[in-house]
Design a protein around this motif. Structure first.
Motif, PDB file in Angstrom:
ATOM      1  N   GLU A 211     106.872  83.542  52.026  1.00  0.00           N
ATOM      2  CA  GLU A 211     106.216  82.234  51.924  1.00  0.00           C
ATOM      3  C   GLU A 211     107.286  81.180  52.108  1.00  0.00           C
ATOM      4  OE1 GLU A 211     103.019  81.466  51.515  1.00  0.00           O
ATOM      5  OE2 GLU A 211     102.340  83.534  51.348  1.00  0.00           O
TER       6      GLU A 211
ATOM      7  N   LEU B 127     110.545  80.668  50.759  1.00  0.00           N
ATOM      8  CA  LEU B 127     110.843  81.711  49.775  1.00  0.00           C
ATOM      9  C   LEU B 127     110.339  83.069  50.209  1.00  0.00           C
ATOM     10  CD1 LEU B 127     109.688  79.792  46.561  1.00  0.00           C
ATOM     11  CD2 LEU B 127     112.034  80.022  47.421  1.00  0.00           C
TER      12      LEU B 127
ATOM     13  N   ILE C 168     108.852  86.196  47.891  1.00  0.00           N
ATOM     14  CA  ILE C 168     108.399  86.432  46.525  1.00  0.00           C
ATOM     15  C   ILE C 168     108.179  87.930  46.334  1.00  0.00           C
ATOM     16  CG2 ILE C 168     106.586  85.944  44.825  1.00  0.00           C
ATOM     17  CD1 ILE C 168     106.046  83.363  46.599  1.00  0.00           C
TER      18      ILE C 168
ATOM     19  N   GLU D  66     106.731  90.789  43.686  1.00  0.00           N
ATOM     20  CA  GLU D  66     105.899  90.964  42.495  1.00  0.00           C
ATOM     21  C   GLU D  66     105.464  92.411  42.367  1.00  0.00           C
ATOM     22  OE1 GLU D  66     103.540  86.790  41.650  1.00  0.00           O
ATOM     23  OE2 GLU D  66     102.416  88.464  42.483  1.00  0.00           O
TER      24      GLU D  66
ATOM     25  N   ARG E  93     108.420  89.433  38.565  1.00  0.00           N
ATOM     26  CA  ARG E  93     108.400  88.482  39.682  1.00  0.00           C
ATOM     27  C   ARG E  93     109.805  87.938  39.919  1.00  0.00           C
ATOM     28  NH1 ARG E  93     104.575  84.726  42.208  1.00  0.00           N
ATOM     29  NH2 ARG E  93     105.682  82.860  42.805  1.00  0.00           N
ATOM     30  N   ASP E  94     110.150  87.821  41.178  1.00  0.00           N
ATOM     31  CA  ASP E  94     111.405  87.187  41.561  1.00  0.00           C
ATOM     32  C   ASP E  94     111.162  86.390  42.831  1.00  0.00           C
ATOM     33  OD1 ASP E  94     114.062  86.448  41.478  1.00  0.00           O
ATOM     34  OD2 ASP E  94     114.848  88.382  42.134  1.00  0.00           O
ATOM     35  N   THR E  95     111.890  85.307  42.989  1.00  0.00           N
ATOM     36  CA  THR E  95     111.826  84.510  44.211  1.00  0.00           C
ATOM     37  C   THR E  95     113.235  84.352  44.753  1.00  0.00           C
ATOM     38  OG1 THR E  95     111.937  82.461  42.923  1.00  0.00           O
ATOM     39  CG2 THR E  95     109.761  83.224  43.548  1.00  0.00           C
TER      40      THR E  95
ATOM     41  N   GLN F  28     115.545  82.816  48.343  1.00  0.00           N
ATOM     42  CA  GLN F  28     115.518  81.921  49.495  1.00  0.00           C
ATOM     43  C   GLN F  28     115.534  82.740  50.791  1.00  0.00           C
ATOM     44  OE1 GLN F  28     115.486  78.461  49.808  1.00  0.00           O
ATOM     45  NE2 GLN F  28     115.012  78.453  47.627  1.00  0.00           N
TER      46      GLN F  28
ATOM     47  N   SER G 277     117.397  92.364  43.736  1.00  0.00           N
ATOM     48  CA  SER G 277     116.148  91.962  43.113  1.00  0.00           C
ATOM     49  C   SER G 277     115.275  93.174  42.803  1.00  0.00           C
ATOM     50  CB  SER G 277     115.398  90.987  44.011  1.00  0.00           C
ATOM     51  OG  SER G 277     114.215  90.570  43.399  1.00  0.00           O
TER      52      SER G 277
END
Length: 135
Positions: free
Chosen positions: A46, A49, A51, A53, A94-96, A98, A110
């Motif tokens: 997105e 980002l 994402i 999950e 959850r992690d975001t 760049q 991550s």
């Protein structure tokens, strides 16, 4: 084809995780690495980002001190966090990250963060769902 999704896919293949499904229109993939505790992890591009999950479970009918423990566990995570979804009914990891400077090491870190958290806290987390339908 999305350049972002292509980059993420390339990194995932380098990492040796299994890509279960892909949705190019939505720019997302679902991965698994059951040995590492990764099951149906959604990786969604997105821009700007990416994402990550993974469902941990539905909030149990009697959560006891689950929310306090999740916040305490978050303090030890290298990347990401345990969170509630928008409805407050599901616990997720959850992690975001760049997209602009994403590399394979960061994506791996991550994913590995959840794996390490499950190795450390998995048995404790399961106690919150014992005797319930985990959905």
């Amino acid at each position: 084809m999305s350049e972002h999704l292509d980059k993420v896919r390339e990194y995932l293949l380098e990492l040796g995780v299994t890509i279960v499904t892909e949705d190019e229109a939505e720019e997302l993939v679902v991965i698994e690495d059951e040995d590492a505790g990764i099951k149906q992890m959604v990786i969604d591009c997105e821009p700007p980002l990416v994402i990550l999950e993974q469902l941990i479970g539905e909030v149990p009918p009697e959560p006891r001190d689950l929310f306090t423990r999740l916040l305490q566990m978050n303090n030890t995570l290298v990347h990401g966090a345990f969170v509630l979804d928008e409805t407050g009914r599901r616990v997720l990891y959850r992690d975001t990250l760049q997209l602009a400077n994403l590399d394979a090491n960061e994506l791996h870190g991550s994913i590995q963060s959840l794996s390490l958290a499950l190795a450390e806290y998995g048995a404790e987390l399961l106690t919150y769902w014992q005797g319930t339908d985990r959905s």
